[in-house]
Design a protein around this motif. Structure first.
Motif, PDB file in Angstrom:
ATOM      1  N   ARG A  43       0.857  -1.184   0.000  1.00  0.00           N
ATOM      2  CA  ARG A  43       0.000   0.000   0.000  1.00  0.00           C
ATOM      3  C   ARG A  43       0.889   1.229   0.000  1.00  0.00           C
ATOM      4  N   CYS A  44       0.539   2.197  -0.829  1.00  0.00           N
ATOM      5  CA  CYS A  44       1.269   3.461  -0.858  1.00  0.00           C
ATOM      6  C   CYS A  44       0.771   4.303   0.313  1.00  0.00           C
ATOM      7  N   LEU A  45       1.655   4.564   1.255  1.00  0.00           N
ATOM      8  CA  LEU A  45       1.282   5.323   2.444  1.00  0.00           C
ATOM      9  C   LEU A  45       1.386   6.826   2.231  1.00  0.00           C
ATOM     10  N   ARG A  46       2.339   7.217   1.424  1.00  0.00           N
ATOM     11  CA  ARG A  46       2.598   8.644   1.286  1.00  0.00           C
ATOM     12  C   ARG A  46       3.354   8.906   0.002  1.00  0.00           C
ATOM     13  N   THR A  47       3.127  10.054  -0.580  1.00  0.00           N
ATOM     14  CA  THR A  47       3.939  10.521  -1.708  1.00  0.00           C
ATOM     15  C   THR A  47       4.441  11.913  -1.368  1.00  0.00           C
ATOM     16  N   TYR A  48       5.649  12.196  -1.797  1.00  0.00           N
ATOM     17  CA  TYR A  48       6.212  13.530  -1.589  1.00  0.00           C
ATOM     18  C   TYR A  48       7.264  13.780  -2.655  1.00  0.00           C
ATOM     19  N   THR A  49       7.633  15.033  -2.805  1.00  0.00           N
ATOM     20  CA  THR A  49       8.647  15.406  -3.792  1.00  0.00           C
ATOM     21  C   THR A  49       9.815  16.081  -3.098  1.00  0.00           C
ATOM     22  N   THR A  50      10.968  15.929  -3.714  1.00  0.00           N
ATOM     23  CA  THR A  50      12.155  16.664  -3.293  1.00  0.00           C
ATOM     24  C   THR A  50      12.654  17.440  -4.498  1.00  0.00           C
TER      25      THR A  50
END
Length: 182
Positions: A43-50
């Motif tokens: 399961r994808c818990l979180r997405t973020y960008t750098t």
């Protein structure tokens, strides 16, 4: 002065070898996960960008990261962060992950593509190899071209110039100077 012409290329070679080691380890880790044959639903818990760059005239590079969580075959819950994921996966989505068992589980949500990764690895290692060859060639060329000039100005290690023959005046032994005129 020689430090700049020997030390800097040596430092570049060391950094290049470290980069090659990092790239090879990363590819081997992904291949180990693909070749293990173990898959799980994560399961994808979180997405973020750098972001990186953007100072001066450089462009900004944005990397999308996903945090996945799955239960391994031995019952352990594994959570891992993976960069460069697809933009279509959002929080709450389920994806198939490939992983390898062991003390440290290697996992990836990227689809197996050994040919693409092999070509990318060959290209990166080829570029890094060209950098090493260039640095070694630069150091060899510098030593061959500028070594005679260093001897001309500073002499060789023996303390004598190349015209000294061991006598005080620089004349060969057995040479006698006569003051008599015939």
């Amino acid at each position: 002065m020689d430090f700049m012409f020997y030390g800097v290329p040596t430092l570049i070679i060391v950094m290049t070898v470290l980069m090659a080691t990092f790239v090879i380890r990363r590819v081997l880790r992904m291949r180990r996960a693909w070749n293990s044959g173990l898959t799980a639903e994560a399961r994808c818990l979180r997405t973020y960008t750098t972001t990186s760059g953007g100072s001066g005239d450089s462009s900004v590079h944005t990397t999308l990261h996903h945090v996945y969580e799955f239960v391994a075959r031995d019952g352990r819950t594994v959570r891992f962060d993976e960069p460069h994921g697809p933009g279509t996966v959002i929080e709450g989505d389920y994806v198939t992950v490939f992983y390898s068992e062991g003390q440290q589980i290697n996992a990836t949500a990227h689809r197996p593509s050994p040919v693409r990764h092999g070509l990318a690895l060959a290209g990166i290692l080829g570029f890094l190899g060209v950098m090493v060859v260039f640095c070694v060639g630069f150091m060899v060329t510098y030593s061959q071209i500028f070594e005679p000039f260093g001897d001309m100005f500073f002499g060789d290690d023996s303390g004598y110039s190349s015209t000294d023959s061991g006598t005080v005046d620089g004349f060969p032994e057995g040479w006698e100077v006569s003051t008599d005129s015939p």
